[in-house]
Enzyme design. Structure first.
Site, PDB file in Angstrom:
ATOM      1  NE  ARG A 153     -10.768   2.828   4.752  1.00 54.02           N
ATOM      2  CZ  ARG A 153     -11.308   3.697   3.918  1.00 54.02           C
ATOM      3  NH1 ARG A 153     -12.071   3.303   2.928  1.00 54.02           N
ATOM      4  NH2 ARG A 153     -11.071   4.974   4.040  1.00 54.02           N
ATOM      5  CG  ASP A 181     -12.956   9.865  -2.491  1.00 55.01           C
ATOM      6  OD1 ASP A 181     -12.977   8.946  -1.647  1.00 55.01           O
ATOM      7  OD2 ASP A 181     -12.290   9.785  -3.542  1.00 55.01           O
ATOM      8  CG  ASP A 182     -15.602   6.694   1.842  1.00 53.33           C
ATOM      9  OD1 ASP A 182     -16.814   6.585   2.004  1.00 53.33           O
ATOM     10  OD2 ASP A 182     -14.757   5.936   2.360  1.00 53.33           O
ATOM     11  CE  LYS A 236     -10.756   7.277  -5.566  1.00 49.34           C
ATOM     12  NZ  LYS A 236     -10.242   8.331  -4.666  1.00 49.34           N
ATOM     13  CD1 TRP A 237     -14.912  -0.708  -8.309  1.00 50.71           C
ATOM     14  CD2 TRP A 237     -16.808  -0.358  -9.426  1.00 50.71           C
ATOM     15  NE1 TRP A 237     -15.670  -1.848  -8.193  1.00 50.71           N
ATOM     16  CE2 TRP A 237     -16.846  -1.665  -8.887  1.00 50.71           C
ATOM     17  CE3 TRP A 237     -17.896   0.081 -10.184  1.00 50.71           C
ATOM     18  CZ2 TRP A 237     -17.918  -2.530  -9.081  1.00 50.71           C
ATOM     19  CZ3 TRP A 237     -18.963  -0.784 -10.376  1.00 50.71           C
ATOM     20  CH2 TRP A 237     -18.970  -2.076  -9.819  1.00 50.71           C
ATOM     21  CG  ASP A 238     -11.688   2.931  -3.166  1.00 48.71           C
ATOM     22  OD1 ASP A 238     -10.759   2.135  -3.370  1.00 48.71           O
ATOM     23  OD2 ASP A 238     -11.605   3.896  -2.360  1.00 48.71           O
ATOM     24  CG  MET A 239     -12.190  -4.022  -4.055  1.00 51.80           C
ATOM     25  SD  MET A 239     -10.752  -4.765  -3.262  1.00 51.80           S
ATOM     26  CE  MET A 239     -11.015  -6.446  -3.641  1.00 51.80           C
ATOM     27  CG  ASN A 240     -10.680   1.257   0.109  1.00 54.96           C
ATOM     28  OD1 ASN A 240      -9.576   1.587  -0.274  1.00 54.96           O
ATOM     29  ND2 ASN A 240     -11.758   1.990  -0.092  1.00 54.96           N
ATOM     30  CG  ASP A 282      -4.827   5.508  -1.147  1.00 54.03           C
ATOM     31  OD1 ASP A 282      -5.455   6.035  -2.077  1.00 54.03           O
ATOM     32  OD2 ASP A 282      -5.339   4.713  -0.338  1.00 54.03           O
ATOM     33  CD1 TRP A 304      -2.792   1.624   0.570  1.00 47.70           C
ATOM     34  CD2 TRP A 304      -1.423   2.410   2.152  1.00 47.70           C
ATOM     35  NE1 TRP A 304      -3.219   2.890   0.886  1.00 47.70           N
ATOM     36  CE2 TRP A 304      -2.393   3.402   1.857  1.00 47.70           C
ATOM     37  CE3 TRP A 304      -0.443   2.688   3.109  1.00 47.70           C
ATOM     38  CZ2 TRP A 304      -2.417   4.639   2.493  1.00 47.70           C
ATOM     39  CZ3 TRP A 304      -0.468   3.931   3.754  1.00 47.70           C
ATOM     40  CH2 TRP A 304      -1.466   4.881   3.449  1.00 47.70           C
TER      41      TRP A 304
HETATM   42  C1  DGJ Z   1      -9.035   4.559  -0.817  1.00 47.89           C
HETATM   43  C2  DGJ Z   1      -8.755   5.380  -2.031  1.00 47.89           C
HETATM   44  O1  DGJ Z   1      -7.555   4.998  -2.621  1.00 47.89           O
HETATM   45  C3  DGJ Z   1      -8.767   6.853  -1.647  1.00 47.89           C
HETATM   46  O2  DGJ Z   1      -8.433   7.632  -2.752  1.00 47.89           O
HETATM   47  C4  DGJ Z   1     -10.111   7.211  -1.104  1.00 47.89           C
HETATM   48  O3  DGJ Z   1     -11.077   7.113  -2.118  1.00 47.89           O
HETATM   49  C5  DGJ Z   1     -10.462   6.310   0.063  1.00 47.89           C
HETATM   50  N1  DGJ Z   1     -10.324   4.932  -0.263  1.00 47.89           N
HETATM   51  C6  DGJ Z   1     -11.864   6.575   0.525  1.00 47.89           C
HETATM   52  O4  DGJ Z   1     -12.260   5.698   1.479  1.00 47.89           O
END
Ligand code: DGJ
Length: 726
Positions: free
Chosen positions: A442, A365-366, A475-479, A547, A198
């Site tokens: 998370r 964003d989020d 923006k399609w995120d996956m954390n 990030d 990361w």
């Molecule tokens: C992870 C992304 O990489 C960030 O840019 C941001 O969108 C956060 N998630 C939001 O939770």
């Protein structure tokens, strides 16, 4: 482009630049002969030295006692008496793992077939490529294997994929099915790969290929930050500008496995495909399985040459056609500016500043949905509760649009929070093993996207939002990584299919959404750049690179990413200092210069900037707009690597070689620094270029170069230089 020689029993794929040769040996085994620079008329002289192997104790099933599969370069090995890493391993109903695929027939067609439910390269004109399909059969089991090879006319790239059909009477289990196997003859080689983590994605590692097996993989359910699904094999002497470079990458976003093996004869074998760890697939009679596409590229012009092949094939044959060469918008994203702490006023204030600076899009964003004021809730609830946005999302988006900005929105569709309406209604919809507490990451869990009803519900929720919103970008995120890989609806013997079924489900949902909203630009993201892969680029033409928005770190991250992926795919934002990830201060100049190495955006609270900073950003935005096609789609050359040097430099060149922009920076300030000469690349030697207030010939700039200015001052100071042909 593809020829079969009856006399030599060889297939020759060539586009005039590269050749790929393989042969049907005695007993119908497929051997690999060659991949590299084009040979015009292959004579057939190169064949396996049988007698030389007569002393080898390697076994060979009668009657091929002079031809052990263990010693020869093979096209798609199945193991057994080849003891190296196999491309395919099958478990038959009797428990045996022996398969014996022999060549059966071939077909050559113009154009390229689609891959069922999987992302793939494509052509819009069938004359742009040709496809060879080789059919192999395992007589005892009734399994039929198709090896597909597509050679592109304009790019030195061959795409490959594999389809396995079960024509037999019994279910067989696929334990491993690589997308590509490539054997090299005895020659010293280096391996370049892109590991990381990361906020430090795609660091460049180069190491010699040594005896034994090197495994590079992801078991995280995603292509991962830890190991990008791509490798480069080179000759020892290969540099950025010279020498043989062979690149392999997977058009897939899930678990992957790359092996590089140097065998007892110093031959090298590389395989790439779905990770066999945790994977098995029940192939019922009549069913077929398609392994993801892999891309194989070659250049004799070193790593830069190889990257240009990948960049071109990605830009012209992988990303959605609509976005080819399309100006990508300069955006401002509120994440690092506000995190979860925003309301309409704050967002509108940032948007107004953005509009005044010439920025083209605002991305929320989020934090806009459910009760999402921190990362512990609401994933899975893609609707608003009254409160956070006074007049609601639609009104906010309309106000932003009224400013003349485009509007974008963040989603993380694959996830579920325990504190959500969705979880309360469907606690069994996440990946989890009955009786075990699933690992949280998370504070969230992974939805079981292998299930149609789960995807349908997310589709329903997302379309309910999108149908009423004036929206231009998602923006399609996956954390988080995937753990507890188990689906409540599959039987025990199919649990090894879940991770791949998840990715197929993900592609299915994205395909539905991108088709329903063809004008929405999608950017993929995964806790930064944990899913930077050719699979998602097929649907979403750009990816959030990392990030880590620190300009110093980004020099490395973007440099490494550029080995495979073009700058037009890399989201790159200017953020505040001290940088939120590493605490470093860099100048606004350098932050802008580095972000212009990708798709320029801003990610900070613009209302907090001084007048001087605002006017500097205004200039950056204007400069980027003026040179956008060159910066986003020009040929990209890496000049000096931050992994090897204190200096870093790269260059963009227009296709007609009339315009170029050079970026250079020092990483750490040094006292009494060495005087450095920078040599450029890719210019027209016969043209004269205006560079600052001088006129210099292209050949001089490439052969002699120019001294870097001695006024680079302080850590991470940088410059952009524009060249225009007279
Ligand atoms: C992870 C992304 O990489 C960030 O840019 C941001 O969108 C956060 N998630 C939001 O939770």
């Amino acid at each position: 482009m593809i020829e079969f020689s009856q006399r030599m029993q060889t297939f020759h794929l060539t586009n005039g630049q590269i050749s790929y040769l393989l042969k049907i040996e005695d007993h119908q085994y497929l051997s690999h002969l060659y991949f590299g620079p084009a040979v015009k008329d292959y004579s057939g002289h190169f064949s396996y030295p049988r007698q030389a192997r007569s002393f080898s104790p390697s076994p060979a099933a009668y009657p091929r006692h002079d031809f052990s599969l263990d010693t020869v370069m093979l096209e798609y090995p199945a193991g057994n008496d080849d003891f190296r890493v196999p491309a395919i391993t099958l478990r038959h109903p009797d428990g045996s793992r022996v398969s014996d695929f022999r060549y059966d027939s071939y077909q050559i067609t113009k154009g390229k077939p689609d891959l069922a439910g999987l992302p793939h390269t494509y052509v819009t004109d069938d004359n742009d490529c040709e496809t060879l399909c080789l059919t192999l059969k395992d007589a005892l089991s009734g399994l039929r294997l198709h090896l597909f090879y597509t050679i592109f006319a304009q790019q030195d790239v061959i795409s490959r994929h594999v389809v396995l059909h079960n024509d037999g009477a019994n279910t067989c289990t696929i334990e491993k099915i690589a997308s590509l196997n490539l054997d090299f003859p005895n020659q010293p080689m280096d391996l370049i790969h892109l590991p990381g983590g990361w906020a430090k994605e795609r660091m460049v590692v180069r190491e010699p290929v040594t005896t034994g097996i090197k495994l590079l993989d992801s078991k995280r359910g995603a292509s991962s930050s830890q190991q990008n699904p791509a490798v480069i094999l080179t000759a020892k002497e290969t540099t950025e500008t010279l020498g043989d470079a062979y690149g392999l990458t997977l058009v897939y976003s899930g678990n992957h496995e790359i092996t590089v093996e140097k065998d007892q004869y110093d031959q090298t074998r590389a395989t790439i495909g779905i990770n066999s760890f945790g994977f098995d697939w029940q192939l019922a009679p009549g069913a077929s399985f398609t392994a993801p596409e892999a891309l194989l590229a070659y250049s004799d012009q070193g790593l830069n040459g190889l990257s240009r092949q990948f960049h071109q094939v990605i830009n012209q044959h992988l990303i959605p056609q609509r976005y080819q060469k399309m100006d990508r918008p300069i955006l401002v994203n509120n994440w690092e500016g506000t995190y979860f702490d925003f309301n309409d006023e704050k967002i509108l204030a940032i948007a107004k500043e953005a509009q005044a600076l010439g920025i083209e899009m605002f991305v929320l964003d989020d934090g806009w949905f459910g009760h999402r004021d921190s990362d512990n809730s609401s994933l899975g609830d893609w609707f608003e509760y009254p409160g956070k946005l006074k007049n609601g999302l639609v009104a906010l988006a309309q106000e932003i649009k009224a400013l003349g900005l485009q509007f974008g929105l963040w989603f993380e569709p694959e996830m579920i929070s325990e504190d959500s309406e969705l979880f309360r209604a469907h606690p069994d919809w996440r990946l989890q093993v009955p009786g075990r507490q699933p690992a949280s990451g998370r504070q969230q869990f992974v939805l079981d996207f292998s299930r149609q009803e789960v995807r349908d519900e997310i589709f329903r929720q997302m379309t309910a939002v999108l149908d009423q919103l004036p929206i231009d970008y998602i923006k399609w995120d996956m954390n988080r990584n995937m753990t507890d890989v188990f689906s409540a609806v599959l039987p025990a013997n199919q649990q090894g299919e879940v991770a791949h079924r998840y990715i197929l489900g993900l592609y299915e949902l994205i395909d539905r959404l991108t088709k329903r909203y063809p004008t929405i630009l999608f950017e993929s993201c995964s806790g930064g750049g944990a899913r930077f892969d050719c699979g998602l680029l097929y649907y979403m033409p750009q990816t959030w690179t990392s990030d880590d928005t620190d300009a110093g770190e980004r020099m490395k991250i973007q440099y490494g990413t550029s080995l495979i992926y073009p700058q037009s795919t890399m989201g790159a934002h200017v953020s505040a200092v001290p940088n939120h990830q590493v605490g470093r201060n860099t100048s606004l100049l350098t932050r802008g210069n580095v972000a212009m190495g990708g798709l320029l955006g801003y990610e900070l609270d613009l209302t907090q900037l001084s007048t001087e900073e605002k006017s500097e950003i205004k200039e950056q935005v204007a400069f980027y707009k003026e040179h956008r096609q060159l910066l986003q789609y020009g040929d990209f050359y890496r000049l000096v690597s931050p992994f090897d040097d204190n200096l870093v430099a790269w260059q963009f060149i227009s296709r007609d070689q009339k315009e170029s922009i050079v970026f250079f920076a020092q990483q750490y300030a040094q006292p009494n620094p060495p005087l450095r000469v920078l040599k450029l690349q890719g210019l027209n030697p016969d043209l004269t270029y205006q560079i600052n207030d001088q006129e210099i010939a292209g050949d001089e700039l490439m052969q002699i170069g120019f001294y870097l200015p001695i006024d680079l001052h302080g850590d991470f100071d940088s410059r952009l230089v524009v060249l225009k042909a007279k």
